[in-house]
Every structure is written in C-alpha cells, then in structure tokens.
Design an enzyme around this catalytic site. Structure first.
Site, PDB file in Angstrom:
ATOM      1  N   GLY A 238     -15.316  18.107  -0.689  1.00  0.00           N
ATOM      2  CA  GLY A 238     -15.895  19.361  -0.622  1.00  0.00           C
ATOM      3  C   GLY A 238     -17.254  19.639  -0.923  1.00  0.00           C
ATOM      4  N   SER A 239     -17.720  20.604  -1.569  1.00  0.00           N
ATOM      5  CA  SER A 239     -19.090  20.997  -1.705  1.00  0.00           C
ATOM      6  C   SER A 239     -20.024  19.966  -2.797  1.00  0.00           C
ATOM      7  CB  SER A 239     -19.236  22.447  -2.252  1.00  0.00           C
ATOM      8  OG  SER A 239     -18.797  22.604  -3.438  1.00  0.00           O
ATOM      9  N   GLY A 242     -19.323  21.684  -6.205  1.00  0.00           N
ATOM     10  CA  GLY A 242     -17.914  21.380  -6.589  1.00  0.00           C
ATOM     11  C   GLY A 242     -17.630  20.003  -7.253  1.00  0.00           C
ATOM     12  N   GLY A 243     -18.078  19.058  -6.203  1.00  0.00           N
ATOM     13  CA  GLY A 243     -18.115  17.523  -6.611  1.00  0.00           C
ATOM     14  C   GLY A 243     -18.884  17.225  -7.877  1.00  0.00           C
ATOM     15  N   GLU A 262     -16.769  13.261  -2.015  1.00  0.00           N
ATOM     16  CA  GLU A 262     -17.157  13.350  -0.639  1.00  0.00           C
ATOM     17  C   GLU A 262     -17.921  14.966  -0.525  1.00  0.00           C
ATOM     18  OE1 GLU A 262     -17.967  14.532   2.335  1.00  0.00           O
ATOM     19  OE2 GLU A 262     -16.205  13.628   3.347  1.00  0.00           O
ATOM     20  N   CYS A 299     -17.085  16.782   7.695  1.00  0.00           N
ATOM     21  CA  CYS A 299     -18.327  16.392   6.936  1.00  0.00           C
ATOM     22  C   CYS A 299     -19.146  15.574   7.546  1.00  0.00           C
ATOM     23  CB  CYS A 299     -17.654  15.420   5.983  1.00  0.00           C
ATOM     24  SG  CYS A 299     -15.845  15.588   5.705  1.00  0.00           S
ATOM     25  N   GLU A 391     -27.398  20.515   3.722  1.00  0.00           N
ATOM     26  CA  GLU A 391     -26.468  21.054   4.426  1.00  0.00           C
ATOM     27  C   GLU A 391     -26.020  22.490   4.542  1.00  0.00           C
ATOM     28  OE1 GLU A 391     -22.504  19.430   3.772  1.00  0.00           O
ATOM     29  OE2 GLU A 391     -21.982  19.713   5.725  1.00  0.00           O
TER      30      GLU A 391
END
Lengths: 526, 526
Positions: A238-239, A242-243, A262, A299, A391
């Site tokens: 995810g983002s 979040g990660g 990731e 991704c 990104e």
C-alpha cells in the site's frame, strides 16, 4: 456470502459494521460487514498460536494439498467472485479473471515448492570426533517458520495481493498461520475467498486457527494486530504512509517484529538517444499503454521517464502526448484513491517548471474517473524539487529532460529506492552508457532492458522489492518463490539424536531434498 | 605500531587521543591513539563509496586472494600481536593464539566461499517468447552487495570479532568496503591488524577506501558512522544497551539501514531428571568449566540452568557448588566490565529468593578480578522477577528449580529470545519431554543436546543469532558462511543482453557455480 469475522473455523459477528461501495456508481453494495473487536483480535491470535504448534510440523505433502485445495475452492466460487470483485474494485472482468489465474497459480507454485522441499536450505556438518584440540559436534541447520503472520489485503489486487494472495500463500507454505486484515474496499470479495480457505482447511484437517480474517473500515484492528505479542510477521502492500506507520508500531514493540511493506515506487525509465532515434513512435505507444494499464494502479507503474534533450525527443514527446490523449479514463479503485490522484496530479502541474504534455479523455456517466496525465520538466527544476520524486498513484508520468549527459546521472542519483528501474537502449546506447546502466542496481530491486516494468512475473527469479522507501526491506521479495523467505529464520541443531531431528536434517536424506552436506550439494537418498 | 586513524591507504592524526589500559595491572600501555573527527568519518565514507563502485565488480579469484593475504599478513605480525592483545584484554596466551587461528580460518573460509561462487544464489528463468496471452521475458536474479559496511570491534574477541573478524571477512567477501570502529579497549591490537589489512589491500591493488579504521574512546564516532548517509550496513557485538542504541539511530535515518547487533543471551540449559540421575557429577564439572571459560565473557555463556526439584538435584547442586569453589578468578576484559559484573552479581544475590550455591576463589595481586558465582532460586520466585532473566556478563549462572513438570515449561515460556538453548537429557528424558524440547526452537537460534553452548563452530551449518533481544535480527548469523548474507540483497535482471549481465548469470554458466536454471539446480558449464 458471510459478512462476519472468521476466527479459525467460526464466524462471529459484532454490532458495528460497514458496507462496500461500487466506485463506478458510488452506490453501496450488498452485505454489512462486521467490524472486529479487540477481543476478536485476541481470539484470532490465541488460536493462531495454538495452531502454529501443530501446523509447523505438518508434513509437506499435506501442506501442499491444502494449498492446492485453496486454489480449487477459489475456482469453485465461479463467476460470483469475479462479479463481486468487479463491483468492489471497478476493475474490468478480463483483468480480474487474469488475476484469479495468477492467484491460483501462486498457490500451486508454493504447493510445488513445499512438496519439493529444498527451500528450507538444509545444511549439515557431521561430527569430527577426532579433531584436535577438541572434537567437533554434529551441527545441522534449516529454515523454520517464525509464527503467526498478519497479512494486510491490498486495494489494487483484490485477489492476487489480498486474502489468498502471494503473502497468504507464502506464509502458509512456510508453516505460519495467517490472520488477514481484509481491505475495506473489497470485503465481499474477501469474504468469498476466506470461505474458500476455510473449506480447504477443513477438508485437510488443518488445526483450528491456521487461518482467520478480520474486517475493519478504520485503523484500529490493523494496529491491534501489529502490536499483538503473538504476531510474529506483518506483510502489507500500500502507501508509504501506511507502510511506515505499521513499521513504526512493529519497531516499538517490546519484541520488535519484521514488517514487509511494499510501498510503491516511481519506477524510473531512462530513454537513451539511439533507441529513441530508431523507434520513438513505438516507445511512445508502449509507454502510454504501460502508464495507463489498470488506470496506473500498479506498484510498477512507470511514473518517471528520463531522457536527454534532442530533436528526436521532441518528436517522442509529441507521440507520447498524442498517444495519451487517445486513452480514456478508467474507474479508480476507491473514491479516496481517485481524489488523491486528482489532487496530486493537479498539484504537480502547478510545480515550478512542470508543464502538461498530454491528458487522456474522461469517460462520461461513471463515478471515480480520472484522466491520464503526462507532464514534463527540465532536470534543473527536477533536481531542486524533492516533491517531484514522489509517486502519484494512478495513470501519471513525468518526463524529466536532461540538458546534458552528466545531468542524466544526477537525476538518477537524486532518486530514492525503487522497485524497478528500466532502460530503453540500443546497442550503441549500451556501450556509451555502461556505467550509468550498471549503477541502476544500486537503486532498484529489478532492472529492465527494453521492457516495461508493469507485469510482474511470478517466477523463482523475480525480485519484487527494492531499497527503502520502495519497501521497508529490499532484501526480500513479495512476488515469486523467494517470498517464502519472509516468514522463516534459520535454526541450528547441535549434537541431536536422529529421531529428534526434523526429517529434512536426518541422515540418509529421507525427503530427497537438496542439502549442503559437509560442503557438498546433493539430493540423493542414501 | 601506527596510532593514527587509517582512512583508505592514508594514516591521519588528530590532537585528541587516548591510551589503552592493561586490565590486569591498571597501567597505561604504549601508544596515544588519535580520536577520529567528523571530517575523518566523512572522508572514510566518501572513499568507501568510491571504492564500492570498483570493489563490487572485482573478480572472485582476486577477492579470495585478498582475503587470504589478510590472513597471511596477520600471521606475519607474529608474537607482537598476541602480546599486545594479552596486555590489552587480560586474556591468556593460548586463548589468543587459538583466536588468531580462528580469525585467519574465517578469512580463508570466506575466501573459499567467494572463490567457489555459488553463494550468490543465482536463479535464471529463460524467456518464453511463445507464451499466451503474453510472452515471458528472460529474468535472472542474484545477490549483490549493498555498499559500505560499518563494523564495530567487540571487546570480548579482540581478534575474531574485531578488526579482521567475522564481520569484516564476510563484508569484504560479499563485496562491501568496510569501515571499522576500533574497540577502545584494544586499540593497539586493532592498529596491528588494520595495518595487515592495508598491506593485503595494497598488494592486491584494491581500490583506496576498501578498508578504513577509526578510533574513539567515546560514542561520537560510532554514532556519526551509523547516521552517515553513505553507510549501508552496521554490525555490532556487545551489550543490549549499545546494540539497541545503534538500531534506533539506524531506524531514524531518512533511509533506514540494517543493524546486525548480537547483544547477548542467558543461554538457558535444561537439566532433565534421568541425565542428572546417571551423571550429575560429570554434568556439574562440565558446566562449571563452561560457565567460567574465558571468565564467562562469551555470548554463549550458560547463564541459566533449569531443573526439576529432586534428591539428585541436591547432589548436583553440591557438586556444582564444589566445582565452582575450586575455580580461581581471571582478569576481566575491562575495568568497566569488571565493575558491572561485580555490581550485578551482588545485586542478584539480594533479589527475593536468590541464594548463593558456590563462589570461586579470588586471585591475589592482579587487578580486575572477579569471583565466579553460582546462585539458585525457586521457579516461583524466578517467574515473578523479570530482572532474573537478564544476562550478567561474566562467570555467573543462576540455577532455577521447578517444583513440578508444568513449571519447567512456564520458566521456558518466560524467557526472551536466546542465542542458544541446551538440553541435558538421556534417552528416557527425550521421550517424556518431547514437546518441551521441540518448542525450544521457538526461543533460540541454536538448540543443543548434551553439549555446552560455548565453543561456536565456524561452519556452514552454524547459526549464531537468535530472536530479539539476543540479536536485533534473528534471521541472520554472525558466525559461519551464512554471515555473508547480512551484506547483500537480491536484484533481478529482466531482458538483458548477455554481455551486460554479471558473469554469474550469463548463459553457459562460465563460473561453474550452482544455479537454479528453469527450476533445476545445476553447476555444469554448458
């Protein structure tokens, strides 16, 4: 379709619930999904810990059959699964059918890996009783599973990176029970797949708790899962936000645990002059397609193109802009992702020196649509603006134009860790840019020549994981057989009796796996 | 002996300096060692980064020769090295001669590993151009070095875990330049070994910066090294406090990096009834020797013995107490370690329920001596006092006595991650305690049957690293060939030309290494 939390073999409901939304209409879908409580988290982990003691020792053939049966049960759901996933994700039918094939393919691949058995990296050094000055004991080492794994479903692959996706498949293959935190964007899809896993587990008499799945439309359940002392591994796709939040929670535990997150990447592509000269039109079309594939929600979406200023580059720009303008918008996975994309892509066009190169068409009559965007910027502006390195999740790509050769390397040096880095080059380019090309391995997990980065093959040789911040740990991969390594650690047995050793380490190699025996590789039974 | 900081091939001095102390006399030793500045840290890392671009691509034969030459240069120092190490560490001659053999043995082992070459885990999946619906690209993967490594010398192994110890050997073998932060307790030993590495590097025309060494008697240089953006990996062997401080610094970086800290362990040993019944006297003598080996200053020192109450256990207690009382104190590595041991062992005897079982003799006329201590406590007291689970670095061991069978498992469940866990058991014990024994793999990196944990073999099968807090990352080992894995990550090459691929991945297997080629292992040239 069950809408309650699945804790081991039991469904249990709570009053608090949420509904899924069809992003293409904005309408609520069938089913009120029960939000898990703190007690549910405890119960799932208590069961998982108990299950671990049994599951870790289950023979490899039974484990392989369990994984294959999950694939069969997923196929057995039939059209209902594809239809629900379409409604919840806005992704088209063919894509989801392909993704289902990938998901079952992954399960079968890990079944094969487990059944073959050599993945445990067995190493044996037998005793040297006559060694001077002291004898050497018999020592044998192999990888063992670490314990219950928490898997976060990802929004952009409702099947292949979700409930029975690569994370669950590799964790179960390693011998770790799994607790899935279902992604709130596709709870119905999650429910159907969870039930398939439950059926396969029951059929193979797996211990109660080998699999659980919990719902939440917020962050509380995920946080509780990561902080729970019985959780041993966390996986997430995810983002960055979040990660890294999960990583921080895991690091602050009394016993820190690994988080494999990731978190995306701009996947730089370097377009070298000779290749552009020969085939700029073809490259433009290839990249327009890659950038907009799945509404850019991969991704490995190529979010950054880097090239040297030249008259041919101007022709390429026109071709790329033209190709993008022909592409129609697609439904984004969630209203949140859609809004985020719109905001960020608009903001980027307001950054110093950034101009629009081309914009796709907007579909009429559907919600959560976004226009693909190609922007351009000179390297001098790019180098001084870190924001442009981030990104923008969706069909966006920025073309960075270097004025001279050295600037090309400067742009690459300014980049953070990436999942992939690609080169578009012809023979002459490879010779003149050899160092630049070889240094790409410093920043990326996968380096690609004259291929687009989208389309991640599920093979032994795949590396889907790059240096931070592409992932929290670039030493591991979330795709391919290597993904199993995220759930294990080595243990050495010193001076043990044969009957107390795992079969993988016993004399005579009863499982016929590849082992390093006294510094020689062999797989023969003896 | 040089006393300046070694930055690549140049020695550079600063005004601030410190001296080494002979712990057995408290006297200052020859040599004023220059304390590195922030500029020195920058200079070493700038050189290391440049060296990395060259060193990573040096062929495996040359790299192996470099490693073997380091071993030769260390041997060429002769008695001066042993004498200086004795003076700086208080360790006896035979031990240091053995440790030198281990150190050169490790260098030669990694030379063999690199020369053989299969450690890179090459995996190749060749293209499937006719696959439907889309062709599959050629993908090839192998491990590559991550960049400059910072190695902290450890106090307790002035040769084998210091300047040219296992960390440096495995980092150089992997292709990573090394910057050693010399341990302040043995700067002279460090200087001699650093000069040996420099000579070997020069002889093999290694790039300037492949090795540097910096001194500090405080924390500033170590902190600056870990925080430096060009540092990619950190290794450390020492205290929990030191290891976790470095880990925190590394996690707070903009780009977090791995810290492999080995932080010690109480190395529980479970003494089962039948074994005690048969041979309590022998076990007592074996453990008294293991606990006091090297003044208990080993990471694998058995600091916790666990047994069931029985009349035989009382006989064992007498035998163990008696055996310890015969043992004379030895010089501790540093005044700080000595003082810490005295404080903690005395404090432990004041804890609720803890009583003294036996105490060794004190040598006269030498500084920094401590008495070996064996204490005992009932499991009921142990279970409610987390302090008793912590390591006391030195010749200390606590016998925990369980009143009944279930309490035995409770004591084990209360333990944190360990480097090792040992079982002393006879045939009958193995049958009656099967589950308890098998669950030991949950807490330790190495499980041992009827052997003492001290004496860590340097072999392929060794796992020296257990779950947190024994180490910061129990998935890796700091001893044995597996140690090389701490410095690498996998990279996949997609669709590359043969001449741009690393030799390890080229068609025809020119290096004749083991590779997984289209799912089959082979090492033949073709």
């Amino acid at each position: 379709m069950k809408t309650e939390n699945l804790i081991g073999y039991k469904y249990t409901g709570n009053k608090k619930a949420f509904r899924a939304i069809d992003p293409s209409t904005g309408n609520e879908l069938d089913g009120e999904f029960s939000i898990a409580s703190a007690e549910d988290v405890d119960a799932a982990l208590a069961l998982a810990e108990k299950a671990f003691a049994v599951y870790r020792n289950i023979d490899k053939k039974t484990k392989a059959t369990f994984l294959r049966n999950i694939a069969e049960e997923i196929n057995a759901i039939g059209d209902e699964l594809i239809e629900r996933a379409m409604a919840e994700s806005g992704l088209p039918q063919a894509r989801l059918q392909g993704e289902r094939g990938r998901t079952t393919g992954q399960l079968n691949m890990f079944a094969d890996l487990v059944e073959e058995g050599s993945w445990v990296e067995a190493v044996i050094d037998t005793a040297l009783p006559d060694r001077q000055p002291a004898p050497r004991a018999d020592i044998r080492k192999m990888l063992i599973p670490m314990g219950p794994a928490v898997v976060f479903g990802a929004s952009n692959f409702p099947l292949a990176f979700s409930v029975a996706g690569g994370d669950t498949a590799s964790a179960l293959a390693a011998g770790c029970p799994v607790i899935v935190k279902a992604h709130p964007a596709h709870p119905g899809t999650s429910a159907l797949v969870a039930e398939a896993i439950k059926k396969a587990a029951e059929k193979n008499n797996m211990p109660d708790g080998v699999f659980s799945m919990l719902y939440d439309d917020g962050y509380a359940v995920g946080e509780a899962l990561v902080k729970h002392p019985k959780t041993k591994i966390v996986t997430f796709t995810g983002s960055f936000k979040g990660g890294t939040a999960l990583l921080k929670l895991a690091q602050q535990r009394e016993n820190p645990i690994p988080v494999f997150a990731e978190m995306g990447s701009v996947n730089p592509t370097i377009l070298l002059p000779e290749a552009l000269e020969c085939r700029y039109q073809q490259i433009a079309e290839q990249y327009a397609a890659s950038i907009t594939l799945g509404a850019g929600q991969f991704c490995t979406n190529p979010g950054l193109l880097i090239a040297l200023k030249s008259p041919t580059l101007d022709r390429f720009k026109n071709a790329l802009g033209g190709a993008i303008e022909k592409i129609t918008s697609a439904t984004m996975l969630t209203p949140g992702i859609c809004k985020n994309y719109s905001n960020l892509s608009e903001e980027s066009l307001r950054e110093q020196g950034v101009t629009l190169l081309g914009k796709g068409k907007l579909s009429e009559g559907k919600n959560n649509q976004v226009q693909p965007v190609i922007a351009e910027v000179r390297a001098s502006s790019f180098l001084v603006n870190p924001k442009l390195r981030e990104e923008i999740f969706g069909p966006y790509s920025l073309l960075v134009i270097a004025d001279y050769e050295v600037q090309l390397q400067q742009v690459i040096d300014a980049l953070q860790g990436q999942l992939t880095a690609s080169i578009v080059a012809d023979e002459g380019d490879l010779k003149t840019h050899r160092d630049l090309i070889q240094n790409l391995t410093n920043i990326a997990g996968r380096v690609i020549l004259n291929n687009v980065p989208t389309g991640v093959e599920v093979v032994q040789s795949m590396q889907h994981g790059g240096p931070y911040p592409a992932t929290t740990d670039g030493r591991f991969t979330s795709v391919g057989t290597g993904a199993i390594k995220r759930f294990v650690r080595p243990v050495a047995w010193q001076n043990w009796n044969q009957d107390m050793l795992p079969d993988e380490l016993k004399d005579g190699n009863p499982l016929e796996i590849w082992r390093l025996l006294n510094n020689k590789w062999s797989k023969e039974k003896s």
